[in-house]
Design an enzyme around this catalytic site. Structure first.
Site, PDB file in Angstrom:
ATOM      1  N   ASP A  66      66.129  72.499  -6.664  1.00 53.87           N
ATOM      2  CA  ASP A  66      66.397  70.813  -6.790  1.00 53.87           C
ATOM      3  C   ASP A  66      67.569  70.047  -6.097  1.00 53.87           C
ATOM      4  OD1 ASP A  66      65.468  70.581  -9.066  1.00 53.87           O
ATOM      5  OD2 ASP A  66      65.347  69.084  -8.481  1.00 53.87           O
ATOM      6  N   ASP A 212      70.280  64.418 -12.798  1.00 54.73           N
ATOM      7  CA  ASP A 212      69.341  64.695 -14.286  1.00 54.73           C
ATOM      8  C   ASP A 212      69.536  65.027 -16.040  1.00 54.73           C
ATOM      9  OD1 ASP A 212      67.929  65.469 -11.828  1.00 54.73           O
ATOM     10  OD2 ASP A 212      67.381  66.952 -12.361  1.00 54.73           O
ATOM     11  N   HIS A 270      65.258  60.250  -7.714  1.00 56.89           N
ATOM     12  CA  HIS A 270      64.352  61.987  -8.694  1.00 56.89           C
ATOM     13  C   HIS A 270      63.328  61.055  -9.154  1.00 56.89           C
ATOM     14  CE1 HIS A 270      64.761  65.073 -11.079  1.00 56.89           C
ATOM     15  NE2 HIS A 270      65.329  65.742 -10.342  1.00 56.89           N
TER      16      HIS A 270
END
Length: 308
Positions: A66, A212, A270
């Site tokens: 992603d 992330d 996110h």
């Protein structure tokens, strides 16, 4: 000088209608830079009337799909569009192998050079030196090697006060004044005091992209005092344990980092596909760090100095 961040995608791994995977466009004056390139990024650029051919560099945080599945498509389209200008690409080791295999087996000869730099995701290191700013990596804690990116403007020169400039002043004289240097006469006395002929330079601006990562306090040291921080917030606090186990953060985690790092503003993104709206994220984060906003897709945020 223009310094903006346009959110192209702020969703997480599982796709949903109307939400897109991670991608952001950094615009500095007339130059564009891409951070992450999730699936469909090139379509987002077209949607917002941003010419992909003007991209100067692309920064990939890590090799979860992603965050980079749109890269091969974008590079292929640039090639078909006749690009000949070099492109700088930064990302974890292995990204170059993925691209080489893809172009090898699709028999796609590129007509422009890609200068790939494998970043060390464990170090806070300068990886790009632009005439107006630098880019450093930000070590993050994720399931795979992952780095954020810190864009920091270089110090500006002082501004000349045009009304005070005379024809007798040489180019070298003006250059020294802008560099905060006095001009002396032959006897050693100050002829032109730079403070009288120039105005203070604007404070340099900074933007940190933290992809992330789960919460860890050392992160605050790398991004201390940045004007604008983007920090992932995949989950809300009721799933804090799940967030930590999956190497992700909650909205409150992001806010704690923003407060500890004393940043100017915080953007949350996110988001997990389980959430249909984001007011809860905002409420949780603002209970700790008031200057928080949602990284709304399609919205452009100006990077503004918050220095006092």
């Amino acid at each position: 000088m223009q310094f903006t961040v346009t959110i192209l995608g702020a969703g997480s791994a599982t796709p949903t209608l109307g939400r897109h995977p991670s991608a952001q466009l950094i615009s500095y004056e007339n130059e564009n830079f891409l951070i992450d390139c999730g699936e469909g990024t090139q379509m987002r650029l077209l949607e917002y009337k941003i010419r992909p051919s003007r991209l100067k560099a692309i920064f990939i945080s890590h090799l979860h799909g992603d965050h980079y599945f749109g890269l091969i498509a974008l590079l292929s389209s640039l090639n078909l569009g006749g690009r000949t200008d070099d492109l700088h690409l930064f990302g974890p080791r292995g990204l170059d192998e993925i691209l080489l295999l893809q172009f090898k087996y699709s028999q796609t000869p590129l007509h422009f050079a890609i200068h790939f730099t494998a970043v060390d995701t464990t170090q806070h290191t300068q990886v790009f030196d632009h005439p107006c700013f630098t880019v450093h990596t930000i070590p993050l804690q994720h399931r795979v090697p992952c780095a954020g990116y810190l864009f920091r403007e270089k110090l500006h020169k002082r501004k000349l006060i045009k009304e005070k400039i005379s024809d007798q002043m040489s180019y070298e004289c003006l250059k020294k004044l802008k560099n905060a240097e006095h001009i002396y006469d032959e006897s050693g006395a100050i002829l032109y005091n730079f403070e009288e002929y120039t105005l203070p330079a604007p404070a340099p601006r900074s933007y940190a992209y933290c992809s992330d990562t789960r919460y860890y306090e050392q992160l605050a040291e790398y991004i201390k005092g940045v004007d604008l921080l983007y920090h992932e917030a995949t989950f809300m606090e009721d799933l804090a344990q799940q967030a930590y186990e999956r190497y992700h953060a909650t909205a409150k985690d992001a806010a704690r980092i923003a407060r500890k790092a004393e940043v100017g503003r915080l953007l949350l993104g996110h988001f997990s596909s389980r959430y249909k709206e984001f007011s809860g994220f905002l409420q949780e984060a603002q209970s700790i760090f008031v200057a928080t906003a949602i990284a709304e897709e399609g919205k452009t945020f100006a990077v503004q100095s918050t220095s006092t």
